[in-house]
Design an enzyme around this catalytic site. Structure first.
Site, PDB file in Angstrom:
ATOM      1  N   LYS A   1       0.831  -1.203   0.000  1.00  0.00           N
ATOM      2  CA  LYS A   1       0.000   0.000   0.000  1.00  0.00           C
ATOM      3  C   LYS A   1       0.867   1.255   0.000  1.00  0.00           C
ATOM      4  O   LYS A   1       0.567   2.228  -0.700  1.00  0.00           O
ATOM      5  CB  LYS A   1      -0.918   0.006   1.221  1.00  0.00           C
ATOM      6  CG  LYS A   1      -1.781   1.254   1.323  1.00  0.00           C
ATOM      7  CD  LYS A   1      -2.748   1.198   2.485  1.00  0.00           C
ATOM      8  CE  LYS A   1      -3.611   2.454   2.534  1.00  0.00           C
ATOM      9  NZ  LYS A   1      -4.624   2.401   3.617  1.00  0.00           N
TER      10      LYS A   1
ATOM     11  N   HIS B   1      -8.064 -31.238 -34.096  1.00  0.00           N
ATOM     12  CA  HIS B   1      -8.979 -30.155 -33.717  1.00  0.00           C
ATOM     13  C   HIS B   1      -9.885 -30.571 -32.553  1.00  0.00           C
ATOM     14  O   HIS B   1     -11.100 -30.380 -32.591  1.00  0.00           O
ATOM     15  CB  HIS B   1      -9.800 -29.693 -34.913  1.00  0.00           C
ATOM     16  CG  HIS B   1      -8.980 -29.051 -35.994  1.00  0.00           C
ATOM     17  ND1 HIS B   1      -8.131 -27.983 -35.744  1.00  0.00           N
ATOM     18  CD2 HIS B   1      -8.862 -29.330 -37.314  1.00  0.00           C
ATOM     19  CE1 HIS B   1      -7.535 -27.641 -36.880  1.00  0.00           C
ATOM     20  NE2 HIS B   1      -7.945 -28.439 -37.841  1.00  0.00           N
TER      21      HIS B   1
END
Length: 543
Positions: A147, A293
């Protein structure tokens, strides 16, 4: 967790470290000492520093308060957090520190208690041990430093120590961006840590007591494994992440596979390899699966894996070319040579050997790996661990995620219920079960034709079921006679539709989930043609 703090009088440089992971501690400590930092520490870190010959001051001298509650309270004190959180650009903050005799801390380096490693260790951990390995002070310091990153450099990764030292020496440009990057990394580190604790508590408590399997909030920690050249298409950027959820530890799968050889994996490679591996892991006998695929175009099980490989390729050698080959058994020299040299019947005229993007298996012999590497510099060779049952499946939609249990039912988990006059023979039932496993991995609408533990043809992804059936029968050719046919979902119509077409083609048994209001029509149709129909009461949609 143990703590290392560097504290000097007001105006001097200060830093604080909390290190469970003590890798490169001596390098970091040496660098900081050379920059003028004094070392203040407690617990195992202090001992490690003293053993290495560093002068150490105990943290109690900073806080004027001893550790308490078996070490649960060490750094939760204003002398620590005030020094971290104070904004240097606010006179009111600095005046408050002076009033209370607190000095600023400019560097915070923290490793957290090894909660994840503790609860995922072989044999697990008791609830009490897990709870005691939940870090409290560490996350508080990390968040405080992150922070206040404009004034405090926060570090959570030992790999960043060289950058830390370079930054403190003024060797790096754009110090503000480095601090922001480390702050992001710190918050992400705590977030992943907390997600592991949350997941573990949910599991240990069997949910929230309401009987639901799914929590009201869900966080999935992902760790970047690699940046990819592009996504599904070249214009899409992409990356690959590994799921670090506790439930995924030792669960197998492509994400944790070891790549022994070949080009880097692509986005589509991962999808196809995953589809092949998921399918081949379903089978107990030595099995080969070929995928193109994400659809299996060839599947075969045989005691002789070389025969299984040939059958899987010949099921659709056109689709197999450029596909992914997966095995659920070790690849030895003989199998590797077969993969390397085999020429499908379709390509014998021009003597074109089969080409593959990927080979994946649970194990390779040293010679087998050597032979396989000789097939192509580009061939990706993956070694993956078998997939365990009981996993969850998550899929993204616009603005949200769909989460479900994995579709991991096997023939042993369900009852195959005969609905027709004709009862399938033992061989026909074996074929039906094999086809049922295969069709689960084919995109809906899905139809699979199989016989003698070998897929003969499949139809996938068609908007209507009869078209998928026509494609599957066409691929199977004359071999469809006497074969089993599996459907991933029920047949909405029978007469002059898919069921009758299958019967006319010559299949001996049809396996389907059932559930249509016209199931009796399907049974009557099969009875007319002398075909057995088996119901599973389990649907296998795959979208």
């Amino acid at each position: 967790m143990c703590f290392l703090i560097f504290f000097l009088s007001a105006g001097s440089k200060k830093a604080l470290l909390s290190l469970s992971d003590k890798r490169n501690l001596d390098v970091l400590a040496t660098g900081l000492r050379e920059l003028g930092y004094t070392l203040i520490s407690t617990g195992g870190t202090a001992k490690a520093l003293e053993t290495a010959g560093f002068e150490v001051t105990r943290v109690e001298e900073l806080t004027n308060f001893p550790e308490m509650l078996d070490g649960r309270v060490k750094t939760l004190h204003p002398a620590v957090h005030g020094g971290i959180l104070a904004r240097r650009d606010l006179d009111s903050h600095m005046d408050a520190l002076d009033t209370h005799g607190i000095g600023t801390i400019d560097v915070v380096v923290v490793n957290l208690y090894p909660f994840y490693d503790t609860v995922t260790a072989p044999g697990g951990a008791s609830f009490e041990k897990g709870v005691e390995n939940i870090d409290i002070g560490g996350p508080a310091m990390i968040r405080a430093a992150a922070k206040n990153h404009k004034h405090v450099l926060v570090v959570v990764d030992p790999a960043d120590y060289p950058t830390v030292l370079d930054s403190l020496q003024g060797k790096l440009e754009n110090d503000e961006m480095i601090r922001r990057k480390f702050a992001w990394k710190a918050f992400q580190h705590v977030s992943s840590y907390d997600s592991a604790v949350s997941e573990w508590f949910w599991k240990e408590n069997n949910g929230d007591g309401s009987g639901t399997q799914f929590p009201s909030e869900l966080t999935i920690p992902l760790a970047l494994k690699s940046s990819l050249r592009y996504g599904e298409n070249p214009h899409q950027k992409a990356a690959f992440y590994v799921d670090k959820s506790i439930s995924e530890v030792d669960a197998g799968g492509i994400a944790t596979a070891v790549q022994h050889h070949g080009k880097e994996m692509s986005y589509n490679n991962y999808l196809d390899a995953d589809a092949a591996w998921n399918c081949v892991c379903e089978f107990k006998e030595p099995t080969c699966v070929v995928v193109k695929h994400t659809n299996p175009c060839g599947v075969a099980s045989r005691p002789d894996i070389l025969e299984a490989y040939r059958l899987a390729v010949e099921a659709d050698s056109v689709s197999a070319f450029g596909g992914i080959v997966a095995f659920n058994c070790e690849v030895d020299e003989a199998l590797a040579r077969e993969i390397r040299e085999y020429i499908a019947k379709r390509y014998q005229e021009n003597q074109t050997k089969m080409f593959y993007e990927i080979v994946v298996a649970p194990k390779y012999t040293e010679k087998g790996l050597q032979v396989l590497k000789g097939k192509s510099k580009a061939l990706r060779i993956l070694e993956a661990q078998p997939i365990k049952k009981g996993r969850r499946s998550a899929r993204q939609v616009g603005g949200g995620w769909l989460v479900q249990d994995a579709d991991d039912l096997t023939p042993d988990d369900i009852t195959f219920r005969v609905g027709t006059t004709k009862v399938p023979t033992e061989a026909e039932m074996t074929d039906a079960k094999f086809a049922w496993v295969c069709v689960k991995h084919v995109k809906s609408n899905a139809i699979v034709v199989a016989k003698d533990n070998s897929m003969l043809g499949m139809g996938s992804g068609q908007p209507n079921r009869i078209k998928s059936l026509e494609i599957a029968i066409e691929k199977a050719g004359s071999a469809v006679k006497g074969a089993a046919l599996a459907s991933d979902a029920f047949f909405p119509f029978a007469w002059n539709d898919a069921v009758e077409e299958a019967c006319k083609a010559g299949v001996s048994v049809i396996v389907q989930p059932g559930g249509s209001i016209r199931d009796q029509d399907a049974i009557d149709c099969c009875n007319k043609y002398g075909v057995a129909m088996v119901f599973t009461d389990v649907r296998h949609f795959r979208h």
